[in-house]
Design an enzyme around this catalytic site. Structure first.
Site, PDB file in Angstrom:
ATOM      1  N   HIS A 111      17.086  40.374   7.832  1.00 37.63           N
ATOM      2  CA  HIS A 111      17.546  41.081   6.687  1.00 37.63           C
ATOM      3  C   HIS A 111      18.205  42.257   6.756  1.00 37.63           C
ATOM      4  O   HIS A 111      17.312  43.366   7.212  1.00 37.63           O
ATOM      5  CB  HIS A 111      16.260  41.135   5.860  1.00 37.63           C
ATOM      6  CG  HIS A 111      16.347  41.857   4.513  1.00 37.63           C
ATOM      7  ND1 HIS A 111      15.307  42.450   3.773  1.00 37.63           N
ATOM      8  CD2 HIS A 111      17.497  42.069   3.867  1.00 37.63           C
ATOM      9  CE1 HIS A 111      15.754  42.903   2.722  1.00 37.63           C
ATOM     10  NE2 HIS A 111      17.303  42.840   2.617  1.00 37.63           N
TER      11      HIS A 111
ATOM     12  N   ASP B 193      11.464  38.722  -1.705  1.00 32.02           N
ATOM     13  CA  ASP B 193      11.073  39.776  -0.675  1.00 32.02           C
ATOM     14  C   ASP B 193      10.515  41.364  -1.293  1.00 32.02           C
ATOM     15  O   ASP B 193      11.421  41.617  -1.960  1.00 32.02           O
ATOM     16  CB  ASP B 193      12.258  40.161   0.417  1.00 32.02           C
ATOM     17  CG  ASP B 193      11.898  41.144   1.532  1.00 32.02           C
ATOM     18  OD1 ASP B 193      10.707  41.499   1.759  1.00 32.02           O
ATOM     19  OD2 ASP B 193      12.759  41.550   2.194  1.00 32.02           O
TER      20      ASP B 193
ATOM     21  N   MET C 214      17.019  48.306   9.302  1.00 29.22           N
ATOM     22  CA  MET C 214      17.524  49.444   8.482  1.00 29.22           C
ATOM     23  C   MET C 214      18.317  50.553   8.986  1.00 29.22           C
ATOM     24  O   MET C 214      17.872  50.860  10.271  1.00 29.22           O
ATOM     25  CB  MET C 214      16.153  50.075   7.887  1.00 29.22           C
ATOM     26  CG  MET C 214      15.412  48.808   7.160  1.00 29.22           C
ATOM     27  SD  MET C 214      13.887  49.812   6.300  1.00 29.22           S
ATOM     28  CE  MET C 214      13.016  48.402   5.701  1.00 29.22           C
TER      29      MET C 214
HETATM   30  C1  DX5 Z   1      11.242  45.994   2.189  1.00 26.40           C
HETATM   31  C2  DX5 Z   1      11.492  44.994   3.274  1.00 26.40           C
HETATM   32  C3  DX5 Z   1      10.540  43.899   3.355  1.00 26.40           C
HETATM   33  C4  DX5 Z   1       9.118  44.345   3.612  1.00 26.40           C
HETATM   34  C5  DX5 Z   1       8.188  43.677   2.605  1.00 26.40           C
HETATM   35  O1  DX5 Z   1      12.652  46.614   2.207  1.00 26.40           O
HETATM   36  O2  DX5 Z   1      12.784  44.136   2.997  1.00 26.40           O
HETATM   37  O3  DX5 Z   1      10.904  42.693   4.091  1.00 26.40           O
HETATM   38  O4  DX5 Z   1       8.795  44.304   4.710  1.00 26.40           O
HETATM   39  O5  DX5 Z   1       6.984  44.066   2.695  1.00 26.40           O
HETATM   40  P1  DX5 Z   1       5.805  43.842   1.932  1.00 26.40           P
HETATM   41  O6  DX5 Z   1       5.348  42.514   1.784  1.00 26.40           O
HETATM   42  O7  DX5 Z   1       4.645  44.844   2.364  1.00 26.40           O
HETATM   43  O8  DX5 Z   1       6.226  44.346   0.320  1.00 26.40           O
HETATM   44 ZN    ZN Z   2      13.010  42.476   4.059  1.00 30.95          ZN
END
Ligand code: DX5
Ligand code: ZN
Length: 227
Positions: free
Chosen positions: A66, A175, A37
Site C-alpha cells: 500500500h 483498511d 509511507m
Molecule cells: C494506515 C495504514 C493501515 C494501518 C492499519 O494508514 O494504511 O494499513 O496499518 O492499522 P489498524 O488496523 O491498526 O487501523
Molecule cells: Zn495500509
C-alpha cells in the site's frame, strides 16, 4: 471469498520475517499488507523498496504493498520488481492512473487504487476495469491504531454496487480500524479483503486473530448475501 491481509505496520520492524511467520501457514493470512509511507503524502515515514525485497524473499505469503507516497507513477513499478504480488497506489497522488495500473499489471502484479476518506468513487467508475482491487480507506492514512470511520460504509456499499453493475471480478479492500468490532459492518457493506494491523499484531496470538476475523467476515457476508 473473504481474504485477510494483516498490516505489518503494527508488527515488530526489527523482526519482520518472524512476524510474517506468525500469521503464515495453511489457515493463515492471505496477504501481508506492507504500508509504504514517504512523509509527504502522509505525515509518517516507514519503509521502501529494499525492505519489501528482503521481506518477499523471507516469506511465502504474498505482499500487498500500500503506497502512501507522492509520485507513485515513478515508484510503484519498482515494488513489483521487488516481489510485491499486489501494488496499491493512491488516486490522489497518481498523475496517470490508467497508465500506471497497466504498467503494474504488465510487470506481473495485481493493480490496485486507494481512496482517502474524502475522495469519492464516482469519478473513477470508468477506470474500474483497469484495476484488480479498489481500496476504500476507513481512516485517514498515516498511522495504525486509529478509530474506524463508520461514515465510510456508504462509500463501500456504492463501490460494491458499481463493481457488480459492471460485472467485474475485482476485489474491494478496507483498511483502517478493521477489528472484531467493525469487520462485520464492512463485510455486510460488500468489502472482501480486510486489512487489520493492531487487531492482529496487537494480540498475543496473531494467527488466531486472523482466523477469527476471517470467520466473522465470512459469516457476516453470508448473512448479508454480499459474497
Ligand atoms: C494506515 C495504514 C493501515 C494501518 C492499519 O494508514 O494504511 O494499513 O496499518 O492499522 P489498524 O488496523 O491498526 O487501523
Ligand atoms: Zn495500509
Amino acid at each position: 471469498m473473504v481474504q485477510i491481509s494483516p498490516s505489518i505496520l503494527s508488527a515488530d520492524f526489527a523482526r519482520l520475517a518472524e512476524e510474517a511467520e506468525r500469521v503464515g501457514g495453511a489457515d493463515g493470512a492471505d496477504w501481508l499488507h506492507v504500508d509504504v509511507m514517504d512523509n509527504h503524502f502522509v505525515p509518517n515515514l516507514t519503509l521502501g523498496v529494499p525492505v519489501v525485497e528482503a521481506l518477499s524473499k523471507a516469506t511465502g505469503t504474498p505482499l500487498d504493498c500500500h503506497l502512501m507516497i507522492e509520485e507513485p507513477d515513478r515508484w510503484a513499478p519498482q515494488f513489483v520488481e521487488a516481489g510485491a504480488g499486489s501494488v496499491t497506489f493512491h488516486a490522489e497522488a497518481a498523475a496517470a492512473p490508467v497508465r500506471l495500473a497497466r504498467e503494474i499489471r504488465a510487470k506481473g502484479a495485481r493493480a490496485s487504487m486507494a481512496l482517502k476518506p474524502a475522495t469519492p468513487i464516482e469519478p473513477y467508475e470508468d477506470l474500474l476495469p483497469e484495476l484488480d482491487m479498489l481500496l476504500v480507506m476507513t481512516v485517514e492514512p498515516g498511522f495504525g491504531g486509529q478509530a474506524f470511520l463508520d461514515i465510510m460504509l456508504p462509500k463501500i456499499r456504492r463501490t460494491r454496487q458499481l463493481i457488480d453493475r459492471h460485472g467485474l471480478q475485482m476485489w474491494l479492500q478496507v483498511d483502517g480500524g478493521v477489528s472484531a468490532e467493525t469487520i462485520e459492518r464492512c463485510a455486510e457493506a460488500g468489502a472482501d479483503v480486510f486489512v487489520a494491523g493492531s487487531a492482529v499484531y496487537g494480540t498475543d496470538d496473531p494467527a488466531a486473530a486472523v482466523r477469527a476475523l476471517r470467520h466473522q467476515a465470512s459469516d457476516a457476508a453470508a448473512r448479508a448475501g454480499t459474497r
